[in-house]
Design an enzyme around this catalytic site. Structure first.
Site, PDB file in Angstrom:
ATOM      1  N   GLU A  44      66.806 102.035 -58.324  1.00 39.46           N
ATOM      2  CA  GLU A  44      67.000 101.288 -59.735  1.00 39.46           C
ATOM      3  C   GLU A  44      67.954 100.155 -59.565  1.00 39.46           C
ATOM      4  O   GLU A  44      69.270 100.424 -58.991  1.00 39.46           O
ATOM      5  CB  GLU A  44      67.410 102.335 -60.716  1.00 39.46           C
ATOM      6  CG  GLU A  44      67.285 101.566 -61.908  1.00 39.46           C
ATOM      7  CD  GLU A  44      67.596 102.619 -63.324  1.00 39.46           C
ATOM      8  OE1 GLU A  44      67.005 102.509 -64.235  1.00 39.46           O
ATOM      9  OE2 GLU A  44      68.465 103.364 -63.145  1.00 39.46           O
ATOM     10  N   LYS A 129      62.171  98.410 -67.414  1.00 38.51           N
ATOM     11  CA  LYS A 129      62.403  99.703 -68.108  1.00 38.51           C
ATOM     12  C   LYS A 129      62.236  99.716 -69.393  1.00 38.51           C
ATOM     13  O   LYS A 129      62.971  98.737 -70.249  1.00 38.51           O
ATOM     14  CB  LYS A 129      64.003 100.066 -67.624  1.00 38.51           C
ATOM     15  CG  LYS A 129      64.074 101.714 -67.838  1.00 38.51           C
ATOM     16  CD  LYS A 129      65.292 101.914 -67.208  1.00 38.51           C
ATOM     17  CE  LYS A 129      65.833 103.504 -67.385  1.00 38.51           C
ATOM     18  NZ  LYS A 129      66.921 103.899 -66.669  1.00 38.51           N
ATOM     19  N   CYS A 163      63.708 105.606 -63.194  1.00 40.63           N
ATOM     20  CA  CYS A 163      64.989 106.851 -63.788  1.00 40.63           C
ATOM     21  C   CYS A 163      64.286 107.714 -64.625  1.00 40.63           C
ATOM     22  O   CYS A 163      63.019 108.392 -64.620  1.00 40.63           O
ATOM     23  CB  CYS A 163      66.107 106.024 -64.027  1.00 40.63           C
ATOM     24  SG  CYS A 163      67.705 107.261 -64.354  1.00 40.63           S
TER      25      CYS A 163
END
Length: 310
Positions: A44, A129, A163
């Site tokens: 990430e 995200k 994540c």
């Protein structure tokens, strides 16, 4: 392609230096290509690094770090992406890499994005995200649904999430409903202070294994690496935790077939489309193992499950 070689790249970027980090990423892509990787994945916001300072108390130094992080963020039309595309083409491997993506309109907002690059050196797409987690909201803006797509590649169908998006459930099912076969679960890295027990049982590994089993897909779970020694001296007071990696590669039944990895390394595993078919024949959550008569999923007003082909 009956067999696919997967690579999880676990290494520390050069924090607050996107140019040096890009050069290191290109070298790692080249190394993965020489080893025959068909797909290589980074953690990430690997470029130019995870914002390690977010959990430190607010101070003038914190705001200096935040400003520098925005300054070093990456534009999709910038030279860093062009260099990564060139490296992927020269290596002959698909690449998925996490970046801190700069908003081109305001140049004041940053997204935690996954960038998908083909072995032909083309930018396939990006996924921002959807919801930054906890303190991440002080640095990253909310993402959008544009990147919730599965990319058709020569080796299979490719997807990715960042994540804790694997904790939200619906983004994952959106990709599962499109038949993903190879998935990148990008993480900042294990935090020993939070998960002091066996790294195999850390949240990043558990959620990645669960997704692999639910999707009937191989999951590459590359994790970031950031020790206190990797932080520039000026910003060491803001380094409150370490990320120790622990990348894994998981088969379609949820079993770990490579890792957890320690230190700077590239983790490899060989995948088989036959194993994907075996897993999906037992459980296809958007196909035979579903109830489209009971459930419906809409994305931005459009029904994506059940699909029009169902």
């Amino acid at each position: 392609m009956k067999q696919v070689k997967l690579a999880a790249i676990q290494a520390a970027p050069v924090f607050f230096d996107r140019k040096a980090s890009t050069e290191k990423a290109c070298a790692l892509i080249a190394e993965a290509g020489r080893s025959g990787a068909d797909l290589a994945a980074f953690g990430e916001t690997w470029l130019p690094g995870y914002p390690f300072f977010i959990e430190a108390p607010l101070s003038d130094l914190w705001w200096e770090a935040a400003a520098l992080y925005v300054e070093q963020a990456v534009r999709l039309d910038g030279p860093e992406i062009a260099d990564l595309c060139r490296a992927a083409r020269q290596a002959g491997t698909d690449v998925v890499i996490g970046i801190a993506e700069l908003d081109p309109a305001t140049e004041g907002s940053v997204y935690a994005s996954l960038v998908f690059i083909s072995r032909e050196g083309e930018l396939l797409g990006r996924h921002r995200k959807l919801k930054p987690t906890h303190h991440e909201r002080s640095v990253w803006a909310d993402g959008d649904a544009e990147g919730l797509v599965v990319h058709a590649r020569p080796f299979g169908r490719l997807s990715g999430l960042n994540c804790w998006e694997h904790n939200i459930v619906l983004p994952g099912f959106t990709l599962i409903s499109q038949g993903t076969q190879f998935h990148v679960a990008a993480w900042p890295g294990r935090e020993p202070e939070i998960a002091p027990n066996d790294p195999v049982w850390s949240r990043q590994v558990l959620l990645s294994r669960a997704f692999a089993s639910q999707a009937g897909a191989y999951v590459i779970a590359p994790a970031g690496l950031r020790l206190h020694t990797h932080v520039p001296d000026r910003f060491k007071p803001l380094s409150t935790i370490e990320h120790t990696g622990q990348s894994v590669i998981i088969d379609p039944r949820g079993e770990i077939i490579a890792g957890p990895a320690n230190g700077e390394t590239i983790l490899y595993a060989t995948a088989s489309l036959e194993e994907i078919r075996k897993a999906k024949s037992a459980c296809d959550p958007a196909g035979h193992y579903s109830r489209p008569d009971l459930f419906e999923l809409r994305l931005k007003g459009e029904t994506i499950y059940p699909t029009r082909q169902s």
